[in-house]
Motif scaffolding. Structure first.
Motif, PDB file in Angstrom:
ATOM      1  N   ASN A  42       0.572  -1.330   0.137  1.00  0.00           N
ATOM      2  CA  ASN A  42      -0.142   0.010  -0.353  1.00  0.00           C
ATOM      3  C   ASN A  42       0.714   1.041   0.006  1.00  0.00           C
ATOM      4  O   ASN A  42       1.938   1.196   0.035  1.00  0.00           O
ATOM      5  CB  ASN A  42      -0.852  -0.613   1.250  1.00  0.00           C
ATOM      6  CG  ASN A  42      -0.681  -0.246   2.597  1.00  0.00           C
ATOM      7  OD1 ASN A  42       1.045   0.271   2.318  1.00  0.00           O
ATOM      8  ND2 ASN A  42      -1.057   0.123   3.537  1.00  0.00           N
TER       9      ASN A  42
ATOM     10  N   ASN B 246      -5.598   1.543   0.408  1.00  0.00           N
ATOM     11  CA  ASN B 246      -6.074   0.373   1.052  1.00  0.00           C
ATOM     12  C   ASN B 246      -6.959   0.218   1.944  1.00  0.00           C
ATOM     13  O   ASN B 246      -7.730  -0.201   2.252  1.00  0.00           O
ATOM     14  CB  ASN B 246      -5.282  -1.109   0.981  1.00  0.00           C
ATOM     15  CG  ASN B 246      -4.717  -1.449   2.451  1.00  0.00           C
ATOM     16  OD1 ASN B 246      -3.693  -0.074   2.461  1.00  0.00           O
ATOM     17  ND2 ASN B 246      -5.153  -1.588   3.153  1.00  0.00           N
TER      18      ASN B 246
ATOM     19  N   VAL C  43     -11.707   1.255   2.140  1.00  0.00           N
ATOM     20  CA  VAL C  43     -12.888   0.535   2.317  1.00  0.00           C
ATOM     21  C   VAL C  43     -13.444   0.739   3.034  1.00  0.00           C
ATOM     22  O   VAL C  43     -14.717   0.189   3.432  1.00  0.00           O
ATOM     23  CB  VAL C  43     -12.683  -0.907   1.956  1.00  0.00           C
ATOM     24  CG1 VAL C  43     -12.272  -1.688   0.482  1.00  0.00           C
ATOM     25  CG2 VAL C  43     -11.607  -1.957   3.060  1.00  0.00           C
TER      26      VAL C  43
ATOM     27  N   GLY D 239      -7.884 -10.309  -1.535  1.00  0.00           N
ATOM     28  CA  GLY D 239      -8.190 -10.298  -2.108  1.00  0.00           C
ATOM     29  C   GLY D 239      -7.274  -8.581  -1.418  1.00  0.00           C
ATOM     30  O   GLY D 239      -5.556  -8.822  -1.250  1.00  0.00           O
ATOM     31  N   TYR D 240      -8.085  -7.529  -1.185  1.00  0.00           N
ATOM     32  CA  TYR D 240      -7.192  -6.163  -1.210  1.00  0.00           C
ATOM     33  C   TYR D 240      -6.935  -6.665   0.774  1.00  0.00           C
ATOM     34  O   TYR D 240      -7.049  -5.327   0.544  1.00  0.00           O
ATOM     35  CB  TYR D 240      -7.582  -5.300  -1.889  1.00  0.00           C
ATOM     36  CG  TYR D 240      -7.092  -5.427  -2.897  1.00  0.00           C
ATOM     37  CD1 TYR D 240      -6.409  -6.179  -3.833  1.00  0.00           C
ATOM     38  CD2 TYR D 240      -7.973  -4.287  -3.567  1.00  0.00           C
ATOM     39  CE1 TYR D 240      -6.200  -6.061  -4.996  1.00  0.00           C
ATOM     40  CE2 TYR D 240      -7.544  -4.339  -4.764  1.00  0.00           C
ATOM     41  CZ  TYR D 240      -6.645  -5.638  -5.751  1.00  0.00           C
ATOM     42  OH  TYR D 240      -6.319  -5.114  -7.392  1.00  0.00           O
ATOM     43  N   ASP D 241      -7.528  -7.578   1.578  1.00  0.00           N
ATOM     44  CA  ASP D 241      -7.758  -7.490   2.413  1.00  0.00           C
ATOM     45  C   ASP D 241      -6.147  -7.263   3.529  1.00  0.00           C
ATOM     46  O   ASP D 241      -5.878  -6.111   4.263  1.00  0.00           O
ATOM     47  CB  ASP D 241      -7.620  -8.355   3.576  1.00  0.00           C
ATOM     48  CG  ASP D 241      -8.318  -8.954   5.193  1.00  0.00           C
ATOM     49  OD1 ASP D 241      -9.249  -8.559   5.680  1.00  0.00           O
ATOM     50  OD2 ASP D 241      -7.469  -9.257   5.656  1.00  0.00           O
TER      51      ASP D 241
ATOM     52  N   ILE E 132      -2.758  -4.336  -1.272  1.00  0.00           N
ATOM     53  CA  ILE E 132      -2.675  -4.350  -2.818  1.00  0.00           C
ATOM     54  C   ILE E 132      -1.655  -6.020  -3.464  1.00  0.00           C
ATOM     55  O   ILE E 132      -0.515  -5.809  -2.999  1.00  0.00           O
ATOM     56  CB  ILE E 132      -2.514  -3.943  -3.810  1.00  0.00           C
ATOM     57  CG1 ILE E 132      -3.635  -2.494  -3.686  1.00  0.00           C
ATOM     58  CG2 ILE E 132      -1.784  -4.372  -5.284  1.00  0.00           C
ATOM     59  CD1 ILE E 132      -4.954  -2.425  -3.965  1.00  0.00           C
TER      60      ILE E 132
ATOM     61  N   PRO F 248     -10.710  -7.470  -8.661  1.00  0.00           N
ATOM     62  CA  PRO F 248     -12.008  -6.942  -7.791  1.00  0.00           C
ATOM     63  C   PRO F 248     -13.139  -6.126  -8.556  1.00  0.00           C
ATOM     64  O   PRO F 248     -13.806  -5.810 -10.139  1.00  0.00           O
ATOM     65  CB  PRO F 248     -11.147  -5.548  -7.337  1.00  0.00           C
ATOM     66  CG  PRO F 248     -10.561  -5.651  -8.623  1.00  0.00           C
ATOM     67  CD  PRO F 248      -9.477  -6.502  -8.531  1.00  0.00           C
TER      68      PRO F 248
ATOM     69  N   ASN G  12     -12.474  -0.621  -4.574  1.00  0.00           N
ATOM     70  CA  ASN G  12     -11.142  -2.048  -4.726  1.00  0.00           C
ATOM     71  C   ASN G  12     -10.839  -1.675  -5.822  1.00  0.00           C
ATOM     72  O   ASN G  12      -9.720  -1.517  -6.765  1.00  0.00           O
ATOM     73  CB  ASN G  12     -11.103  -3.198  -4.848  1.00  0.00           C
ATOM     74  CG  ASN G  12     -11.989  -4.021  -3.109  1.00  0.00           C
ATOM     75  OD1 ASN G  12     -10.140  -3.441  -2.590  1.00  0.00           O
ATOM     76  ND2 ASN G  12     -11.821  -4.370  -2.639  1.00  0.00           N
ATOM     77  N   LYS G  13     -11.507  -1.634  -6.623  1.00  0.00           N
ATOM     78  CA  LYS G  13     -10.790  -1.097  -8.273  1.00  0.00           C
ATOM     79  C   LYS G  13     -10.781   0.188  -8.377  1.00  0.00           C
ATOM     80  O   LYS G  13      -9.069   0.854  -9.137  1.00  0.00           O
ATOM     81  CB  LYS G  13     -12.665  -1.208  -9.058  1.00  0.00           C
ATOM     82  CG  LYS G  13     -13.169  -2.484  -9.894  1.00  0.00           C
ATOM     83  CD  LYS G  13     -13.903  -1.515 -10.863  1.00  0.00           C
ATOM     84  CE  LYS G  13     -15.100  -2.987 -11.274  1.00  0.00           C
ATOM     85  NZ  LYS G  13     -15.854  -2.582 -11.993  1.00  0.00           N
TER      86      LYS G  13
ATOM     87  N   ILE H  88      -8.939   1.355  -5.582  1.00  0.00           N
ATOM     88  CA  ILE H  88      -7.219   1.658  -5.004  1.00  0.00           C
ATOM     89  C   ILE H  88      -6.607   0.317  -6.188  1.00  0.00           C
ATOM     90  O   ILE H  88      -5.499   1.512  -5.760  1.00  0.00           O
ATOM     91  CB  ILE H  88      -7.547   0.701  -3.647  1.00  0.00           C
ATOM     92  CG1 ILE H  88      -8.473   0.987  -2.298  1.00  0.00           C
ATOM     93  CG2 ILE H  88      -6.549  -0.280  -3.353  1.00  0.00           C
ATOM     94  CD1 ILE H  88      -9.007  -0.077  -1.325  1.00  0.00           C
TER      95      ILE H  88
END
Length: 428
Positions: free
Chosen positions: A156, A277, A280, A342-344, A347, A359, A364-365, A367
Motif C-alpha cells: 500500500n 487500501n 474500504v 483480495g485486498y484485505d 494490493i 475486484p 477496490n477498483k 484502490i
C-alpha cells in the motif's frame, strides 16, 4: 503496510475484538520448535493481527495449503494490533515466538537485533521460497542489513481520502502535482463554503510527515535514528496547531469523540491521510461518497511516496524452516489464495495473486487504479528501513502530537518530549 501510523492503528483496533473461540481457531500453546508427529507430520504456528473477516480468509487459505501439503499442519492465533504485539514480545522474550507471523517494517530491525527473525535467504537458496514474480520494488520492504527478514503479502502507499460530495460542494478538485499551499487553501475554502473542517488532523501521522520530509530531501528515519531535527518538527507542529485553532482542521476532541469511526465518515472532516487500501472502511462506515486524491507536494512533482507492506516473517528458533518457507511461499504466490484474500492486507504483492484477483466493487477498483497510477507517475521511492525502536517512536509521535493539538502541551515542550522519548527508544 504499516498497517502502522495514526490511521492504521485506529483502523485495526476498530476492526479488532474478534473471538477466537467463535471462529473455531486453535490458539497455539507450547513451543512450535518441538511440534511434530510420529507419522512425519509437523505442526507450525502462525500468528497475525486483524479481525474476523481477515481470520476467515486466512483460515480458508490454510485449508488449501494443508490440502497441498498434508504433512504440514498449521495452528493459528490472532488478536487485535496492540494485543498481538504485547503477546509477541512476551513470546519472543521467552524464546517461544510463533514459527511464522505477520510483520511490518517498523519491527524488522527491533526483532532482528534480538535474534528473533530468520533470514529467509537460506530458504530461497534452498528452493523452498521464491522471491520472483513480485510487483516491482515490493520485496525491498522486507529487507534490512542485507537480510530478507520478511516477504510481503500486500502493498500500500499513503493517499488522501476525501469526501467527494463535500469537495464538489466547495468546488475543489484535487489534481496531480498540487502543492501543500494548494491543499491548505482548499481546506479553508471547504470550511468557508460548507462549514466542515477540511482535514481531520494530518500533523500527527508519522508516515505522512515522512513523505513531507522526503519531499524536502530528508526522511523520518535513518538506519540508526531520526532523519530530522527539532527545528523541522517545530515548524510542522506549529503549522498544524495554527490550522486547528483556525478551525480548518477538525477539533481533536471531536476526533476522539468520533472514534472508533473516522471523523470523515462522521461528517466532521472532509479529508484524511491514510493508506490507500484502507479506503474500504470509509464506504463501510459512512453514507457519503469517498475517493482517493493525490498527495500534495513541495515542488509540484515529487510526493515522497513508497510502497509499504504487511509481510510474513519466520522465527529464527523454528525447528521447521523448510516447512515454514513452503507455507510462506504458498501464501504469497498461490493464485487461489489471492482470490480469497483480495485486498484485505493491501494490493496483492505477487504477480500471480495480483492477476488472479479481479475486484468487482468500485472501491477496490479505485484502490488498484490509484496504485497503478502512482507507479506509472514514477514518484515511488524506496522505503527507509526503520531502526530498532521505530514502533515505540511512532506511538510517541501520535500521542505527543495529539496532546499538542489539544493544547495540553506547548509545541516547544512537545518537540523536546518527542526527541527525548525517541532517543530512549533507540537506546533500549
Amino acid at each position: 503496510m504499516r498497517e502502522n501510523g495514526k490511521v492504521e492503528r485506529r483502523t485495526v483496533l476498530k476492526a479488532a475484538g474478534a473471538s477466537v473461540a467463535a471462529l473455531g481457531l486453535a490458539t497455539a500453546t507450547g513451543c512450535g520448535g518441538n511440534s511434530g508427529a510420529g507419522n512425519g507430520t509437523v505442526t507450525i504456528r502462525y500468528a497475525w493481527w486483524g479481525a474476523d473477516e481477515r481470520a476467515k480468509r486466512i483460515n480458508q487459505s490454510i485449508k488449501l495449503f494443508e490440502k497441498k501439503y498434508p504433512k504440514i499442519k498449521v495452528k493459528t492465533d490472532f488478536q487485535d494490533y496492540v494485543a498481538f504485539w504485547e503477546k509477541f514480545q512476551t513470546q519472543a522474550a521467552g524464546g517461544n515466538p510463533p514459527d511464522v507471523f505477520q510483520n511490518a517494517v517498523g519491527f524488522l530491525r527491533k526483532y532482528d537485533k534480538r535474534g528473533v527473525l530468520l533470514d529467509l535467504k537460506s530458504q530461497v537458496d534452498a528452493g523452498n521460497l521464491s522471491l520472483d514474480n513480485f510487483r516491482e520494488g515490493v520485496t525491498k520492504v522486507g529487507e534490512a542489513d542485507g537480510k530478507q527478514l520478511g516477504v510481503p503479502v500486500g502493498s500500500n502507499t499513503m493517499a488522501l481520502v476525501i469526501d467527494k460530495k463535500v469537495f464538489d460542494k466547495a468546488g475543489i478538485e484535487p489534481h496531480t502535482g498540487w502543492t501543500w499551499d494548494d491543499y491548505f487553501k482548499a481546506l479553508k475554502t471547504i470550511k468557508d463554503k460548507t462549514g466542515i473542517p477540511g482535514d481531520t488532523g494530518y500533523f500527527s501521522i508519522m508516515y505522512l510527515y515522512d513523505l513531507y520530509l522526503r519531499q524536502n530531501g530528508k526522511a523520518f528515519f535513518t538506519k540508526d535514528g531520526l532523519g530530522f531535527d527539532q527545528s523541522d518538527l517545530t515548524e510542522w507542529w506549529t503549522d498544524g496547531y495554527s490550522r486547528v485553532k483556525a478551525g480548518i482542521i477538525t477539533d481533536p476532541k471531536r476526533v476522539e469523540q468520533d472514534k472508533p469511526k473516522s471523523s470523515v465518515t462522521a461528517g466532521h472532516g472532509a479529508s484524511e491521510f491514510t493508506w490507500d487500501n484502507f479506503t474500504v472502511r470509509y464506504t463501510a462506515e459512512g453514507t457519503s461518497t469517498y475517493g482517493l486524491a493525490p498527495i500534495p507536494t513541495t515542488d509540484g512533482k515529487q510526493t515522497g511516496q513508497y510502497l509499504a507492506s504487511l509481510m510474513l516473517s519466520a522465527s529464527a528458533r523454528t525447528a521447521h524452516p523448510k516447512e515454514v518457507a513452503q507455507f510462506i511461499d504458498f501464501m504469497v504466490h498461490d493464485p487461489e489464495v489471492g482470490k480469497i484474500m483480495g485486498y484485505d492486507r493491501g494490493i496483492l504483492a505477487s504477480k500471480e495473486q495480483y492477476a488472479a484477483f479481479k475486484p468487482t466493487d468500485e472501491v477496490n477498483k479505485e484502490i488498484a487504479q490509484y496504485e497503478d497510477d502512482t507507479a506509472k507517475a514514477g514518484v515511488l521511492g524506496t522505503i527507509t528501513p526503520h531502526p530498532a525502536g521505530a514502533d515505540t517512536v511512532e506511538s510517541a509521535f501520535l500521542r505527543i502530537g495529539g496532546d499538542m493539538s489539544q493544547g495540553k502541551t506547548k509545541v516547544s515542550d512537545a518537540v523536546k518530549q518527542f526527541f527525548s522519548e525517541a532517543q530512549s527508544a533507540f537506546s533500549a
